[in-house]
Scaffold this motif. Structure first.
Motif, PDB file in Angstrom:
ATOM      1  N   PRO A 166       0.842  -1.167  -0.104  1.00  0.00           N
ATOM      2  CA  PRO A 166       0.095  -0.117  -0.028  1.00  0.00           C
ATOM      3  C   PRO A 166       0.833   1.085   0.071  1.00  0.00           C
ATOM      4  O   PRO A 166       1.949   1.492   0.732  1.00  0.00           O
ATOM      5  N   LEU A 167       0.346   2.253  -0.714  1.00  0.00           N
ATOM      6  CA  LEU A 167       1.119   3.401  -0.767  1.00  0.00           C
ATOM      7  C   LEU A 167       0.746   4.380   0.465  1.00  0.00           C
ATOM      8  O   LEU A 167      -0.478   4.334   1.030  1.00  0.00           O
ATOM      9  N   SER A 168       1.739   5.266   0.778  1.00  0.00           N
ATOM     10  CA  SER A 168       1.250   6.471   1.970  1.00  0.00           C
ATOM     11  C   SER A 168       0.418   7.530   1.563  1.00  0.00           C
ATOM     12  O   SER A 168       0.276   7.363   0.125  1.00  0.00           O
ATOM     13  N   ASP A 169       0.182   8.278   2.247  1.00  0.00           N
ATOM     14  CA  ASP A 169      -0.491   9.463   1.941  1.00  0.00           C
ATOM     15  C   ASP A 169      -1.928   9.418   1.302  1.00  0.00           C
ATOM     16  O   ASP A 169      -2.296  10.122   0.378  1.00  0.00           O
ATOM     17  N   ILE A 170      -2.651   8.320   1.468  1.00  0.00           N
ATOM     18  CA  ILE A 170      -3.993   7.955   1.213  1.00  0.00           C
ATOM     19  C   ILE A 170      -4.939   8.110   2.022  1.00  0.00           C
ATOM     20  O   ILE A 170      -5.051   7.655   3.269  1.00  0.00           O
ATOM     21  N   PRO A 171      -6.048   8.878   2.082  1.00  0.00           N
ATOM     22  CA  PRO A 171      -7.113   9.174   2.806  1.00  0.00           C
ATOM     23  C   PRO A 171      -7.888   8.153   3.213  1.00  0.00           C
ATOM     24  O   PRO A 171      -8.000   7.124   2.446  1.00  0.00           O
ATOM     25  N   ALA A 172      -8.530   7.960   4.616  1.00  0.00           N
ATOM     26  CA  ALA A 172      -9.279   6.804   4.838  1.00  0.00           C
ATOM     27  C   ALA A 172     -10.791   6.924   3.968  1.00  0.00           C
ATOM     28  O   ALA A 172     -11.096   8.059   3.548  1.00  0.00           O
TER      29      ALA A 172
END
Length: 273
Positions: A166-172
């Protein structure tokens, strides 16, 4: 259909002691796309987009402090989306309006520009995939109104074609609901808003997860049309009504200490003349 061409030339200022002013970087990009919208009925349409885009690295990414990267490649993406929308009047009551839209998107990226933390240089990740849903709906009458919005984004990537994380900086995943009412005879409008998120545990290895939360706001406005206050507008709002302690998924730092604002009360007065 459309086509965009970009060309860039960037070089560091003499104040940047890591690079020489002769460290010039040039890039170019092509971005063709085609979009289609079809009216199925007077109130319903369907649409779609197919595009190939490129994002050129910006000067801050190339010459970032003491850890820049002169070899950054443009970020490339093949994207498509499909959706449908509805816009109707006199749906339930005379003069009301109902508007809605649902969209699914998928973006396949190559040479994604990213970095692990603020002390490391920007690098090109081999590939990444972003996909998700967006749903919006609103209903409006002379006496009541409401809005609903839902977003869901998934993103995974691999470096040098090895593994998928999974990539970072992804909103919930988030759902927002607003309901309100109007009293035309008194020029009053008031309502409440709820924001609901799910746990964000789709994160890269070693990164902190974020817990879901529920936050409620209330708001109101008064616009008198007679007397000494004619032309004025009074607005009041209370954000995070119940003083919920929460940390959104995109906040940086320890989620137990780095939190969003607590209860906030705002009052404003505007006057038009």
């Amino acid at each position: 259909p459309g086509l965009r061409y970009e060309w860039q030339e960037v070089k560091p200022d003499s104040l940047n002691t890591t690079f020489s002013t002769s460290d010039k970087v040039e890039n170019e990009a092509f971005a063709p796309k085609i979009a289609v919208l079809v009216d199925v009925t007077e109130t319903i349409n369907v649409f779609g987009t197919l595009a190939q885009t490129e994002r050129l690295p910006v000067i801050d990414e190339i010459f970032d402090g003491s850890s820049g990267n002169l070899d950054l490649k443009p970020e490339k993406a093949e994207t498509w989306e499909l959706g449908a929308s509805y816009s109707g009047t006199d749906v339930v009551f005379t003069g009301d309006q109902l508007v809605g839209k649902i969209v699914y998107f998928n973006n396949e990226l190559e040479d994604v520009i990213s970095r692990v933390n603020t002390s490391s240089p920007f690098l090109n990740i081999d590939e990444a995939t972003y996909s998700g849903w967006e749903l919006e709906a609103s209903y409006d009458t002379d006496f009541a109104f409401g809005n609903l919005a839902y977003t869901q984004i998934r993103a995974d990537g691999s470096d040098n074609g090895v593994g998928d994380d999974p990539l970072s900086d992804i909103p919930a995943d988030e759902l927002s609901l607003t309901i309100g009412s109007r009293l035309p005879s008194l020029n009053l409008e008031f309502g409440a808003r709820g924001t609901f998120t799910w746990d964000q545990d789709r994160v890269p290895p070693g990164q902190d997860t974020a817990k879901g939360y529920q936050v409620y706001d209330i708001f109101g406005s008064w616009t008198p049309d007679a007397g000494v206050l004619e032309g004025a507008e009074v607005r009041v709002a209370v954000d995070n009504l119940f003083n919920e302690a929460y940390s959104p998924a995109l906040f940086v730092g320890d989620p137990d200490t780095n939190r969003a604002a607590g209860r906030s009360v705002r009052l404003s007065l505007a006057y038009n003349f």
